[in-house]
Design a protein around this motif. Sequence first.
Motif, PDB file in Angstrom:
ATOM      1  N   THR A  31       0.863  -1.185   0.000  1.00 19.16           N
ATOM      2  CA  THR A  31       0.000   0.000   0.000  1.00 19.16           C
ATOM      3  C   THR A  31       0.899   1.234   0.000  1.00 19.16           C
ATOM      4  O   THR A  31       1.914   1.268   0.689  1.00 19.16           O
ATOM      5  N   ARG A  32       0.519   2.239  -0.793  1.00 21.11           N
ATOM      6  CA  ARG A  32       1.415   3.374  -1.017  1.00 21.11           C
ATOM      7  C   ARG A  32       1.044   4.607  -0.193  1.00 21.11           C
ATOM      8  O   ARG A  32      -0.129   4.919  -0.015  1.00 21.11           O
ATOM      9  N   TYR A  33       2.083   5.284   0.289  1.00 20.03           N
ATOM     10  CA  TYR A  33       1.906   6.505   1.082  1.00 20.03           C
ATOM     11  C   TYR A  33       2.874   7.573   0.596  1.00 20.03           C
ATOM     12  O   TYR A  33       3.925   7.259   0.026  1.00 20.03           O
ATOM     13  N   ILE A  55      -4.577  -7.907   2.538  1.00 23.38           N
ATOM     14  CA  ILE A  55      -4.071  -7.273   1.318  1.00 23.38           C
ATOM     15  C   ILE A  55      -2.844  -8.031   0.807  1.00 23.38           C
ATOM     16  O   ILE A  55      -2.725  -8.343  -0.372  1.00 23.38           O
ATOM     17  N   LYS A  56      -1.948  -8.364   1.740  1.00 21.89           N
ATOM     18  CA  LYS A  56      -0.748  -9.118   1.362  1.00 21.89           C
ATOM     19  C   LYS A  56      -1.134 -10.480   0.773  1.00 21.89           C
ATOM     20  O   LYS A  56      -0.600 -10.915  -0.237  1.00 21.89           O
ATOM     21  N   LYS A  57      -2.115 -11.103   1.431  1.00 22.39           N
ATOM     22  CA  LYS A  57      -2.549 -12.426   0.988  1.00 22.39           C
ATOM     23  C   LYS A  57      -3.142 -12.379  -0.427  1.00 22.39           C
ATOM     24  O   LYS A  57      -2.970 -13.306  -1.218  1.00 22.39           O
ATOM     25  N   ALA A  58      -3.821 -11.281  -0.710  1.00 21.52           N
ATOM     26  CA  ALA A  58      -4.435 -11.143  -2.047  1.00 21.52           C
ATOM     27  C   ALA A  58      -3.389 -10.896  -3.125  1.00 21.52           C
ATOM     28  O   ALA A  58      -3.695 -10.988  -4.312  1.00 21.52           O
ATOM     29  N   GLY A  59      -2.156 -10.536  -2.699  1.00 24.41           N
ATOM     30  CA  GLY A  59      -1.116 -10.298  -3.703  1.00 24.41           C
ATOM     31  C   GLY A  59      -0.680  -8.853  -3.781  1.00 24.41           C
ATOM     32  O   GLY A  59      -0.144  -8.421  -4.789  1.00 24.41           O
ATOM     33  N   GLY A  60      -0.970  -8.082  -2.730  1.00 17.82           N
ATOM     34  CA  GLY A  60      -0.537  -6.685  -2.697  1.00 17.82           C
ATOM     35  C   GLY A  60      -1.686  -5.718  -2.918  1.00 17.82           C
ATOM     36  O   GLY A  60      -2.796  -6.121  -3.276  1.00 17.82           O
ATOM     37  N   ALA A  61      -1.389  -4.443  -2.685  1.00 15.95           N
ATOM     38  CA  ALA A  61      -2.434  -3.412  -2.679  1.00 15.95           C
ATOM     39  C   ALA A  61      -3.159  -3.299  -4.018  1.00 15.95           C
ATOM     40  O   ALA A  61      -4.384  -3.216  -4.072  1.00 15.95           O
TER      41      ALA A  61
END
Length: 379
Positions: A31-33, A55-61
Amino acid sequence: MTIYKMILTQCAVCATELGLSSGKKCGRCSTRYCGPECQVQHWKEGGHDQLCKSIKKAGGAEQYNANKKYTEAVAVAAEKCADDTKGQTCYICTQALHWKTKEGLVRGCACRGTAGFAHVSCLAEQAKILYAEAEENNLDHKVKDARWHRWHQCSLCEQRYHGVVACALTWACWKTYLGRPEGKWARTAAMTTLASGLFATGHYEDALSVQEAELATLQRVGASEERILVAQNNLAATYARLGHFEPALRLKRDVYSGYLKLYGEDHRYTLEAANNLVTSLLHAHLFEEAKALLRKTLPVARRTLGENDATMLRLRGNYAEALCKDPAATLDDLRESVATLEEIERTARRVLGGAHPTTTGIERALQKYREVLAAREPR
Ligand SMILES: [Zn+2]
Ligand SMILES: [Zn+2]
Ligand SMILES: [Zn+2]
Ligand SMILES: [Zn+2]
């Protein structure tokens, strides 16, 4: 509130634009900030501590966002199509309700009668398998291209999907290919496809952010002129829709001359670019230039595309519009215009169906210019 853009180019907390590479990423889920402050706030107050794992489990943001948007878009499409699809079954899996996702049926092309009902998942699965097969067997570019069309074009009636169905299917496309390396054709092509689906449902701001990210990516990876022209062409259409007419006209001139140079006057893309340019010229009230371009383009389009082609119909619709809109229009111009619209309306109904946006656009124009003509006809 957390604002997730369609393609995640903003800080998840404050929505600062990050472009393709600046800012900071969550080390686990990407996830980007804009910086550490927003990241800390997101973790402590924004609920990221709860979501980070999934989110990580889904493959990233980006993947998480695309999956979520896809599920939402499928639900919207199935609901919007519910009346039309009642009592029907999917032509791919033969069921009414999808065995796994339980989603309902959709139809958003030119198929009629009992043809063309399907689940978005089934359409997506087919497109994915067909394209993967072309990739694995290293089939030539033309075959790959034709297979890719399955993401936005019905294989039965060969017309593009429109509205909510296009939107859902293009989210499926993006979620399928977003994990590919940045310079890979399928990834940027999926961005093109997603933007077209967003555009088809009136999400112009979202389409714009996808297209800007796409164009920046293509320029960064040194993509071919063809690819860049396609991206600029699509971007121009979105600018126009958002009311940014000047950059739209400028881009469309570039795209038209680019295609003319690259492919010659009788290529479909050149003809489509000419039509797009005409639309902007008409908007800018540059009637003489629009008419001159159409007089040059129409005979070529008639020869190469034929009367039943959607682009041909749009070109002729624009010609009718150019005749009528010009303040110097004569009575004969108006008559020719209405006669043209009557003719192409019948063709559009037959070829594209009554619900197609090109058909409804022609109908609106016909109604309007019939009134204009009636007011001018001598009594
Ligand atoms: Zn921020
Ligand atoms: Zn995270
Ligand atoms: Zn199905
Ligand atoms: Zn169809």
